[in-house]
Design a protein around this motif. Structure first.
Motif, short mmCIF file in Angstrom:
data_model
loop_
_atom_site.label_atom_id
_atom_site.label_comp_id
_atom_site.label_asym_id
_atom_site.label_seq_id
_atom_site.Cartn_x
_atom_site.Cartn_y
_atom_site.Cartn_z
N UNK A 612 0.83 -1.20 0.00
CA UNK A 612 0.00 0.00 0.00
C UNK A 612 0.87 1.26 0.00
N UNK A 613 2.05 1.20 0.62
CA UNK A 613 2.96 2.34 0.57
C UNK A 613 3.42 2.60 -0.86
N UNK A 614 3.67 1.51 -1.58
CA UNK A 614 4.08 1.66 -2.97
C UNK A 614 2.97 2.31 -3.80
N UNK A 615 1.73 1.84 -3.62
CA UNK A 615 0.62 2.42 -4.38
C UNK A 615 0.38 3.86 -3.97
N UNK A 616 0.47 4.15 -2.68
CA UNK A 616 0.25 5.52 -2.21
C UNK A 616 1.26 6.46 -2.88
N UNK A 617 2.50 6.02 -3.01
CA UNK A 617 3.56 6.87 -3.55
C UNK A 617 3.50 7.00 -5.06
N UNK A 641 -8.87 5.57 1.97
CA UNK A 641 -9.60 5.61 0.69
C UNK A 641 -8.94 4.67 -0.31
N UNK A 642 -7.61 4.72 -0.39
CA UNK A 642 -6.87 3.91 -1.36
C UNK A 642 -7.13 2.42 -1.13
N UNK A 643 -6.96 1.96 0.11
CA UNK A 643 -7.10 0.54 0.42
C UNK A 643 -8.54 0.08 0.24
N UNK A 644 -9.49 0.87 0.73
CA UNK A 644 -10.90 0.49 0.61
C UNK A 644 -11.35 0.45 -0.84
N UNK A 645 -10.85 1.37 -1.67
CA UNK A 645 -11.24 1.40 -3.07
C UNK A 645 -10.78 0.15 -3.82
N UNK A 691 -12.99 12.79 -6.28
CA UNK A 691 -11.92 12.30 -7.15
C UNK A 691 -12.15 10.84 -7.51
N UNK A 692 -12.57 10.03 -6.53
CA UNK A 692 -12.84 8.61 -6.79
C UNK A 692 -14.18 8.41 -7.49
#
Length: 726
Positions: A612-617, A641-645, A691-692
């Motif tokens: 998730x850190x990789x995707x966040x960045x 938001x990122x993980x739940x999506x 945004x989502x």
């Protein structure tokens, strides 16, 4: 002439240099003029001898200085014009193909990586090879081989410079064993400039060997060269070295199919070269149910031999169009193991039934063929009808859809086959970047696999890395470090020093620990630094924690880590929040009240997967990361938001701990003490949802607690004793 000019110029420079220096000494020391002349003559002779030696060395090495060579990229027009090379009949033949070759024994990995993690492929300029009697050895190029070369030249893999190439492709058409002269091709390959015994060379072959050993290795001397061949046998295939490709069918590329096309037959056998041992077996299978099984043969009364027709008795049928009328298409061992009917069946949305025990399927090392084909042992061929009849309609639909997907992704054209071949080689040469099973076998639109591309089970590696974001509160930081080191599963502490105006403390001032501690000083003070996928993080589990969270016990952190190991795709932690719809403002509202519902776990004290850190960045949509860094708020909401999506799942709160105040901190030091903080958090919720284009956060009424932590039991029976109520 160039070398001669260098010779004269070098002599002139040396003599002038020596004589100039000698003249100065001559005047200084008062040497006689005649004596000066003799000395000067001797020096000149010595200088000329020295220059001759230097120039001789230059002549010897002139042809080997690759730096002086300019390599012009090969174009598609070059392939059609071939210079003529006449070979000597007495040229010694290279060693035969090495059947024991492996990637580690015959492949020179040190030729690769000249341009980073790119597989670079060099194509030899095409030549017309003639024997000593001026007869052609290779007879030009087939259309398919020309398409292979075109696919390479126009791809990301191509390089015009052989010095940086990892793979070499001879421009000699070896697709069809029947079209080439064995000795001549062996000589032509050995004449290749960078042959070196075939090392790092790839030879394509689509017309495979025949009975009895189905030798796909061409009957030419290939030495250490790899083979991308069709119809490999388990006997001759060199696992991890060769690459199995399909027999390309031009007929299949022109085939047009429709979804949900009506099937008139359950089984069709359309091969015209099947092994004679299976002829009677097919007749027996058809006798069991003549209406469900169609056996096609070659048309003996037809004038020209063509692959585009098949016959049933005197009735002529168009091929491969007839395959569209059947649910299953038989692919039986024939005169050769490789058969074009496999590709034709996939193109016709007909499920292949493989009855060939020793055949190596195309791209078998990455493609899971059981998702698209049925495999029946040769000894069980008579059970074919009953086996296929018992397959459910749902399973038939799955097989058909996946076969169509494989056809479109990997086999529809020579270009796709060529590209896939080099993608497989890329994974082999750079295993650290190799794509996994899901990449090769699951369509991108499918949601049937975990978002981490990992099975949702406990990770293989044990332990977690604590990532502490800090600025300048050293006493709190030291206190937190001392507490975290008491957690049994801690592997490493990573302190992210966000204060660019002040250096972190000297190593002597840090607490003495029994666990590794590293300090990373960031270039700027932004909250997203806590989610950067640092190379120093060697575990899958990351504990993201603020430097003021000093109220958690070692038992609470250890228990939270155990919960995360059961749910590695979730955010698992302590401080929880929720969101709610406000009918008055028609907007979402951020809530921090204690309720039974949660939809967020704040990353001030939470476990998450490093992925998730990789995707966040790298993959945060809509400029969210930039907005968070600019406003110094809401990075934890953005991560939720990122993980739940991606997962469609809610986070998990652990233990009843609710209070996360910093008693030692003044209000001016605490970001959350700002009166506008809650309003800005609400603004974040609404901004991110726009945004989502949806609200991905999932609400849940769930909390994970140790089973016995509230029961009156002896402490020795409990694993987690130090878990507080608030």
């Amino acid at each position: 002439m160039i070398i001669f000019g260098r010779f004269i110029y070098s002599i002139k420079i040396v003599i002038m240099t020596i004589t100039t220096g000698f003249d100065k000494k001559y005047h200084n020391y008062g040497i006689s003029q005649s004596h000066h002349r003799n000395i000067l003559l001797a020096i000149s002779i010595f200088a000329m001898a020295l220059v001759v030696i230097i120039i001789a060395y230059q002549i010897f090495t002139f042809g080997n200085q690759s730096e002086d060579t300019i390599y012009v990229p090969l174009t598609l027009d070059d392939v059609s014009s071939s210079p003529i090379i006449v070979l000597n009949d007495e040229l010694p033949i290279a060693d035969k193909t090495n059947s024991s070759c492996s990637h580690f024994g015959c492949f020179n990995i040190y030729r690769c990586g000249m341009k980073g993690n790119r597989l670079l492929v060099y194509v030899y300029p095409p030549n017309e090879f003639l024997d000593s009697s001026k007869k052609s050895i290779t007879s030009g190029m087939s259309r398919e081989f020309l398409q292979i070369l075109q696919a390479i030249i126009t791809s990301k893999f191509y390089t015009a410079d052989p010095r940086e190439a990892c793979i070499f492709i001879p421009a000699i058409d070896t697709l069809n064993q029947n079209r080439i002269k064995t000795i001549g091709v062996s000589q032509a390959l050995r004449n290749s400039e960078f042959w070196n015994g075939g090392e790092n060379h790839l030879i394509f072959n689509m017309v495979p060997g025949s009975f009895p050993d189905y030798n796909t290795s061409l009957d030419v001397s290939l030495g250490k060269a790899m083979i991308a061949g069709a119809g490999f046998s388990t006997i001759t295939y060199r696992y991890g070295f060769d690459i199995s490709i399909p027999v390309f069918s031009p007929l299949a590329t022109d085939l047009r199919t429709r979804l949900h096309e009506k099937k008139s037959y359950l089984i069709v056998s359309a091969q015209i070269n099947i092994n004679t041992a299976f002829e009677q077996d097919l007749i027996d299978i058809q006798a069991a149910s003549p209406k469900d099984i169609l056996i096609l043969r070659s048309c003996s009364n037809h004038k020209s031999m063509t692959n585009s027709i098949r016959c049933v008795d005197e009735k002529m049928l168009k091929y491969p169009d007839i395959l569209r009328s059947s649910t299953f298409c038989l692919v039986i061992r024939g005169a050769r193991l490789g058969a074009s009917v496999l590709m034709e069946a996939l193109a016709a949305r007909c499920i292949p039934v493989i009855i060939s025990d020793s055949a190596i399927m195309p791209f078998h090392n990455v493609i899971d063929w059981k998702r698209a084909a049925i495999f029946i042992r040769e000894v069980d061929i008579l059970t074919t009808y009953s086996t296929l009849k018992s397959i459910s309609s749902k399973r038939i639909e799955e097989l058909s859809q996946h076969g169509t997907w494989l056809w479109n992704k990997y086999f529809k054209s020579i270009e796709k086959i060529t590209k896939t071949t080099f993608e497989i080689l890329t994974d082999r040469v750079f295993p650290q970047l190799a794509r996994d099973y899901n990449y090769w076998n699951i369509p991108a639109a499918s949601t049937s696999f975990p978002p981490l591309f990992l099975p949702i089970t406990a990770p293989k590696t044990h332990g977690f890395t604590a990532v502490i974001l800090t600025y300048d509160r050293l006493e709190l930081l030291y206190s937190l470090i001392n507490k975290i080191t008491q957690v049994p599963s801690l592997s490493k502490i990573l302190v992210i020093w966000n204060n660019k105006k002040k250096n972190p403390p000297a190593s002597s001032r840090w607490p003495k620990l029994n666990k590794p501690l590293q300090v990373i000083r960031t270039k700027e003070n932004i909250l997203s630094n806590r989610f950067y996928p640092y190379d120093e993080i060697e575990t899958e589990a990351v504990l993201s924690i603020d430097d003021d969270i000093i109220m958690l016990t070692a038992d609470e952190l250890e228990f939270a880590y155990e919960v995360w190991r059961e749910f590695p795709d979730r955010i698992v932690g302590f401080p929880s929040r929720t969101h709610a719809w406000d009918n008055g403002t028609n907007c979402w509202r951020y809530e921090s009240e204690w309720t039974n519902r949660i939809s967020m776990v704040l990353t001030g004290a939470a476990f998450h997967h490093k992925y998730w850190s990789y995707l966040y960045t790298t993959a945060m949509p809509g400029g969210i990361k930039e907005w968070v860094d600019e406003h110094m708020n809401c990075e934890d909401i953005a991560m939720n938001f990122l993980v739940a999506n991606i997962t469609g799942k809610a986070p998990i709160k652990v233990t009843p701990k609710k209070k996360f105040r910093c008693p030692e901190c003044t209000n001016t030091e605490m970001l959350s003490a700002d009166l506008a903080h809650m309003a800005e958090r609400t603004q974040c919720i609404n901004r991110f949802s726009r945004i989502y284009n949806t609200m991905p956060l999932k609400s849940v009424e769930f909390r994970a607690d140790p089973v016995l932590f509230k029961d009156v039991f002896p402490e020795k029976l409990k694993k987690f004793n130090s878990i507080g109520s608030l």
